[in-house]
Each structure stands twice: as C-alpha cells, then as structure tokens.
Enzyme design. Structure first.
Site, PDB file in Angstrom:
ATOM      1  N   HIS A 125      48.158 -25.554  63.935  1.00  7.42           N
ATOM      2  CA  HIS A 125      49.152 -26.437  64.547  1.00  7.42           C
ATOM      3  C   HIS A 125      48.469 -27.286  65.610  1.00  7.42           C
ATOM      4  O   HIS A 125      48.592 -28.512  65.634  1.00  7.42           O
ATOM      5  CB  HIS A 125      50.269 -25.589  65.138  1.00  7.42           C
ATOM      6  CG  HIS A 125      51.361 -26.364  65.808  1.00  7.42           C
ATOM      7  ND1 HIS A 125      52.217 -27.198  65.124  1.00  7.42           N
ATOM      8  CD2 HIS A 125      51.742 -26.417  67.115  1.00  7.42           C
ATOM      9  CE1 HIS A 125      53.074 -27.735  65.974  1.00  7.42           C
ATOM     10  NE2 HIS A 125      52.804 -27.286  67.183  1.00  7.42           N
TER      11      HIS A 125
ATOM     12  N   HIS B 268      51.019 -28.352  73.756  1.00  6.84           N
ATOM     13  CA  HIS B 268      52.048 -29.373  73.543  1.00  6.84           C
ATOM     14  C   HIS B 268      53.027 -29.430  74.710  1.00  6.84           C
ATOM     15  O   HIS B 268      53.394 -28.403  75.294  1.00  6.84           O
ATOM     16  CB  HIS B 268      52.794 -29.117  72.237  1.00  6.84           C
ATOM     17  CG  HIS B 268      52.055 -29.615  71.025  1.00  6.84           C
ATOM     18  ND1 HIS B 268      52.399 -29.261  69.743  1.00  6.84           N
ATOM     19  CD2 HIS B 268      50.997 -30.466  70.904  1.00  6.84           C
ATOM     20  CE1 HIS B 268      51.585 -29.860  68.884  1.00  6.84           C
ATOM     21  NE2 HIS B 268      50.725 -30.586  69.572  1.00  6.84           N
TER      22      HIS B 268
ATOM     23  N   HIS C 151      60.676 -22.002  68.401  1.00  9.02           N
ATOM     24  CA  HIS C 151      61.770 -22.910  68.058  1.00  9.02           C
ATOM     25  C   HIS C 151      62.784 -22.246  67.136  1.00  9.02           C
ATOM     26  O   HIS C 151      62.454 -21.336  66.382  1.00  9.02           O
ATOM     27  CB  HIS C 151      61.237 -24.168  67.354  1.00  9.02           C
ATOM     28  CG  HIS C 151      60.384 -25.030  68.221  1.00  9.02           C
ATOM     29  ND1 HIS C 151      60.900 -26.032  69.010  1.00  9.02           N
ATOM     30  CD2 HIS C 151      59.035 -25.039  68.426  1.00  9.02           C
ATOM     31  CE1 HIS C 151      59.910 -26.635  69.657  1.00  9.02           C
ATOM     32  NE2 HIS C 151      58.765 -26.038  69.327  1.00  9.02           N
TER      33      HIS C 151
ATOM     34  N   ASP D 126      54.089 -21.754  68.067  1.00 11.21           N
ATOM     35  CA  ASP D 126      54.426 -22.617  66.941  1.00 11.21           C
ATOM     36  C   ASP D 126      53.529 -22.373  65.735  1.00 11.21           C
ATOM     37  O   ASP D 126      53.438 -23.215  64.844  1.00 11.21           O
ATOM     38  CB  ASP D 126      54.323 -24.097  67.354  1.00 11.21           C
ATOM     39  CG  ASP D 126      55.462 -24.536  68.246  1.00 11.21           C
ATOM     40  OD1 ASP D 126      56.315 -23.696  68.604  1.00 11.21           O
ATOM     41  OD2 ASP D 126      55.506 -25.729  68.612  1.00 11.21           O
TER      42      ASP D 126
ATOM     43  N   HIS E  67      50.027 -22.864  73.585  1.00 10.36           N
ATOM     44  CA  HIS E  67      49.294 -24.083  73.225  1.00 10.36           C
ATOM     45  C   HIS E  67      49.740 -25.226  74.119  1.00 10.36           C
ATOM     46  O   HIS E  67      50.697 -25.116  74.884  1.00 10.36           O
ATOM     47  CB  HIS E  67      49.454 -24.423  71.744  1.00 10.36           C
ATOM     48  CG  HIS E  67      50.840 -24.802  71.318  1.00 10.36           C
ATOM     49  ND1 HIS E  67      51.901 -23.925  71.315  1.00 10.36           N
ATOM     50  CD2 HIS E  67      51.345 -25.990  70.858  1.00 10.36           C
ATOM     51  CE1 HIS E  67      52.984 -24.534  70.874  1.00 10.36           C
ATOM     52  NE2 HIS E  67      52.679 -25.793  70.593  1.00 10.36           N
TER      53      HIS E  67
ATOM     54  N   ASP F 142      56.159 -29.799  75.058  1.00 11.75           N
ATOM     55  CA  ASP F 142      57.401 -29.031  75.039  1.00 11.75           C
ATOM     56  C   ASP F 142      57.160 -27.533  75.221  1.00 11.75           C
ATOM     57  O   ASP F 142      58.102 -26.739  75.132  1.00 11.75           O
ATOM     58  CB  ASP F 142      58.198 -29.302  73.759  1.00 11.75           C
ATOM     59  CG  ASP F 142      57.480 -28.833  72.505  1.00 11.75           C
ATOM     60  OD1 ASP F 142      56.235 -28.896  72.462  1.00 11.75           O
ATOM     61  OD2 ASP F 142      58.161 -28.409  71.550  1.00 11.75           O
ATOM     62  N   HIS F 143      55.922 -27.164  75.522  1.00 11.67           N
ATOM     63  CA  HIS F 143      55.599 -25.777  75.844  1.00 11.67           C
ATOM     64  C   HIS F 143      54.996 -25.621  77.240  1.00 11.67           C
ATOM     65  O   HIS F 143      54.872 -24.493  77.720  1.00 11.67           O
ATOM     66  CB  HIS F 143      54.647 -25.198  74.794  1.00 11.67           C
ATOM     67  CG  HIS F 143      55.299 -24.984  73.465  1.00 11.67           C
ATOM     68  ND1 HIS F 143      55.685 -23.748  73.005  1.00 11.67           N
ATOM     69  CD2 HIS F 143      55.675 -25.875  72.516  1.00 11.67           C
ATOM     70  CE1 HIS F 143      56.250 -23.888  71.816  1.00 11.67           C
ATOM     71  NE2 HIS F 143      56.260 -25.166  71.500  1.00 11.67           N
TER      72      HIS F 143
END
Length: 255
Positions: free
Chosen positions: A114, A58, A171, A133, A56, A60-61
């Site tokens: 999400h 985001h 995570h 996530d 996805h 942080d990915h």
C-alpha cells in the site's frame, strides 16, 4: 484479554482504535486520523494517551498527531522508512523489531505494498494485530507505492499469524469488499453467509470490525489468491499466486 479496546469512527470512513492497559495506565492510539475524535474518546473512557503507533505515512492516518502530541505528550512510534518524510516520530521501528507496551511485547511486521513504509503491530500475547491499510475485512489496501508481488508477500506474512488473532483495520470498507469478493469467489458458502451478515450489520449502523485472521483466510479473496476456486474465477488456473492476486486487485480497483 488484559487490554481494553475502544474502536470508533473518524473522518468519513476511518477507524480509530485506542488500546488501554489498566495495570499500567498506558493508552495507545493506533494511528491518528482525527485528533478531535480521539480526544473525545479519551474523555469518555477516562484514559490518558501515552503512545501513538503509526502504521504508515498517509495523511488520514497521521494528521492528528501534532495536536495530540501537544495535548498529551504521547510518544509517537512509526516506521523508520517514513521518519524523514513525516518528521513526526519520536521512535522508529522496522521489520522484526520488538518493544513493549504496557509490559506486553509488540512485534513489528513490515507489510509494504500500500505504501513502502507500512508496518503492522502484532501483540501475540494479546492475540491482536493492527494492520492499518494492508489488510481489511474481506479486502486489502490499494497498491500505491509497492508492487502486487510485494503486497502479496505482506499478506502472506499476516496470513501466517495464528487464526484466532484479532485484526483491527484502518477503514470501514467491508460491505463494498464483500460484494466484490462474491464476484471472484462465488462458490464460497462461508463468504455468501458473511456477505449477508455484513449487510445486516451495516443496515443496523454497526461496525463490521474487528475481524480475525481465520475469518479472512476463509473468506477474503486477497488472502486466497492461491485457492483453485479463486484462480478459476479470474481465468488464471495454475498461475503464480502473485499474478492471481494482481488480477484480483485490478478487478477490485475497477469494481
């Protein structure tokens, strides 16, 4: 299992996962939370990055993608729903698509909730699922863009995978998830024991992942929203499971 897998941490609590096929030399990074951490892992293993599979959009990915792409020329595969927004993917995939990695089939499962673009990569022959996530050990991602009904539907798709499917998540949230889970499934003896196990692992500085679908079915309250014990614990006996899921998610958000 033909694949070799390296799991390691990045940023504050992200997991990076490298999947390596010794026969072909292909190596995929599942998402790219941090380029430096991935480069160091590649140097330790001696593998060369050939693919990046994005779950996805985001940051942080995906924030490590440009540096990794420049260094290795890896092919970036990501969800079609965020292709225009990110501008990072060489190839896009959607629900039901199939492709091969290292000669092994990969199934794409849309798991929105999400984020609207979220996908899970399932490798049935290897009994692997990379859930980003959407599904965590003893938890699930916050519902940012979708609806609780949408997220519950996505979790049902993952719950339907074979119980021995090994699940890698984005995570290390397991300890907090376990402590919350005990509040909404207090009579679950398997969960009680798993909480003790998670506490031991974290006290020793060890990772709690990967997990399995079977383990999550038995102990993850977000996969158990249709369980009478969870329904009763949140005062929603007999309610629609999507409503129960929504209440469990609200309680976790406030936990």
């Amino acid at each position: 299992m033909a694949f070799e897998i390296a799991q390691f941490t990045a940023r504050s609590d992200n997991f990076c996962v490298l999947v390596h096929d010794p026969a072909s030399g292909a190596t995929a990074s599942i998402d790219a939370p941090e380029a430096d951490a991935i480069v160091k892992a590649l140097e330790r293993t001696g593998w060369r990055l050939t693919h990046i599979l994005v779950t996805h959009k985001h940051s942080d990915h995906v924030e490590g993608i440009p540096a990794l792409k420049e260094r290795y020329g890896a092919e970036v595969i990501g969800p079609a729903a965020s292709a225009a927004e990110t501008g990072l993917y060489d190839r896009t995939v959607s629900d039901g698509d199939r492709f091969t990695f290292g000669g092994t089939p990969v199934e794409v499962i849309a798991t929105p909730g999400h984020t609207l673009d979220h996908v899970t990569y399932h490798m049935p022959e290897e009994k692997l699922a990379f859930a980003g996530d959407t599904l965590f050990a003893l938890g699930c991602g916050r519902v940012f863009e979708g609806t609780p009904e949408m997220m519950w539907g996505s979790l049902l798709k993952l719950r339907a995978l074979p119980a021995d499917t090994i699940v890698y998540c984005g995570h290390e949230y397991t300890l907090a998830n376990a402590r919350f889970a005990a509040t909404v499934d207090p009579s679950n003896t398997e969960l009680t024991e798993r909480l003790r196990e998670v506490e031991r692992l974290r006290n020793d500085g060890k990772a709690t992942l990967p997990t399995t679908i079977g383990r999550e079915i038995a102990t993850n309250p977000f996969l158990r929203a249709d369980s009478p014990t969870v329904m009763a614990a949140v005062d929603l006996s007999g309610a629609d499971p999507a409503e129960v899921f929504a209440e469990v998610r609200r309680r976790k958000d406030r936990f």
